[in-house]
Motif scaffolding. Structure first.
Motif, mmCIF file in Angstrom:
data_model
loop_
_atom_site.group_PDB
_atom_site.id
_atom_site.type_symbol
_atom_site.label_atom_id
_atom_site.label_comp_id
_atom_site.label_asym_id
_atom_site.label_seq_id
_atom_site.Cartn_x
_atom_site.Cartn_y
_atom_site.Cartn_z
ATOM 1 N N LEU A 20 -31.690 6.081 52.103
ATOM 2 C CA LEU A 20 -32.056 7.279 52.864
ATOM 3 C C LEU A 20 -33.223 8.015 52.204
ATOM 4 O O LEU A 20 -34.163 8.428 52.888
ATOM 5 N N ASP B 25 -28.533 16.932 48.641
ATOM 6 C CA ASP B 25 -27.337 16.496 49.364
ATOM 7 C C ASP B 25 -26.130 17.166 48.714
ATOM 8 O O ASP B 25 -25.993 17.161 47.485
ATOM 9 N N LYS C 41 -26.129 15.997 58.155
ATOM 10 C CA LYS C 41 -26.394 14.563 58.061
ATOM 11 C C LYS C 41 -25.537 13.835 59.091
ATOM 12 O O LYS C 41 -24.436 14.266 59.387
ATOM 13 N N PRO C 42 -26.032 12.697 59.613
ATOM 14 C CA PRO C 42 -27.347 12.118 59.334
ATOM 15 C C PRO C 42 -28.437 12.952 59.985
ATOM 16 O O PRO C 42 -28.284 13.413 61.111
ATOM 17 N N CYS C 43 -29.537 13.163 59.249
ATOM 18 C CA CYS C 43 -30.571 14.053 59.763
ATOM 19 C C CYS C 43 -31.757 13.257 60.302
ATOM 20 O O CYS C 43 -32.080 12.177 59.811
ATOM 21 N N LEU D 200 -28.351 19.369 52.507
ATOM 22 C CA LEU D 200 -27.924 18.386 53.505
ATOM 23 C C LEU D 200 -26.406 18.304 53.454
ATOM 24 O O LEU D 200 -25.823 18.084 52.392
ATOM 25 N N ASP E 56 -30.528 12.874 46.451
ATOM 26 C CA ASP E 56 -29.449 12.266 47.234
ATOM 27 C C ASP E 56 -29.111 10.931 46.585
ATOM 28 O O ASP E 56 -30.009 10.206 46.145
#
Length: 233
Positions: free
Chosen positions: A15, A55, A104-106, A81, A10
């Motif tokens: 994050l 991501d 996301k956001p997870c 994601l 990502d």
């Protein structure tokens, strides 16, 4: 599963550090790549991982492009994601061979649960299973070898797709609900707006259906689920 090695890919550095710290505290070994290019280099250099988290939206090589370049030569399980509005991207990811997705956001706990679920499924796949060889029309499914054949030709299925077909061939003529399939195949409960199992069923229809020609073998039962049409009717 505490010895599993996970790679997080990502471009959001903060994050990945947050998720990495959380997952490390849960006993997982974590590697981080902050671009698709960096991750691709690691895989090309022969780095081995038990699971990857990509991501979808990254500059340069996106998560989808990374997955496309790795499949089918690299069979590491992948969780994508995605943005909450990214239904098309989720479906594309699953069609390219991703095992699951998470919006996301997870929540780190939810990601951990998905990781454990996919790892459990992956490791069950690696273990020999003594089970009955199943047949449907010209299709043969051998659970112990995790193999599906049409005559002598191998039908290439992902782990999730194999498990979907296995469930149908074990229960011909029975309606299997989406919730039941999700729990058995993905090892998690069905959630609202969750289309993962629909995509896996669709992929089985395409791949196996290509060998059955015009035969409609998996039917959608509106509001209830799916069923494998009995071969003797």
């Amino acid at each position: 599963m505490s010895d599993a090695h996970i790679i997080l890919v990502d471009d959001d550095i903060e994050l990945t550090e947050l998720l990495g710290d959380y997952l490390t505290a849960e006993g997982l070994t974590i590697s981080i790549a902050n671009s698709g290019e960096e991750a691709l280099s690691l895989f090309k250099e022969g780095a081995q991982f038990d699971l990857a988290v990509f991501d979808i939206m990254m500059p340069g090589i996106s998560g989808l492009e990374l997955l496309q370049q790795l499949r089918p030569s690299v069979q590491v399980p992948v969780i994508m994601l995605t943005g909450r509005g990214g239904d098309i991207d989720r479906i594309l990811g699953l069609e390219m061979g991703a095992d699951d997705y998470l919006s996301k956001p997870c929540n780190p706990r939810e990601l951990l649960a998905r990781i454990r679920s996919v790892l459990r499924r992956s490791r069950l796949t690696e273990q020999p299973v003594a089970d009955t060889v199943l047949s449907y029309a010209q299709i043969t499914l051998d659970p112990s070898r995790r193999q599906v054949l049409c005559g002598d030709e191998v039908i290439e299925l992902t782990s999730a797709e194999f498990n979907v077909l296995h469930q149908f061939m074990q229960h011909p003529g029975e309606i299997l609900s989406k919730s039941k399939l999700t729990e058995i195949v993905l090892h998690r409960p069905l959630t609202p707006y969750d289309r993962a199992i629909d995509v896996h069923v669709s992929r089985v229809r395409q791949k196996v259906g290509a060998f059955l020609r015009d035969k409609e073998f998996i039917k959608t039962v509106r509001g209830e689920g799916y069923l494998l049409v009995r071969d003797d009717v």
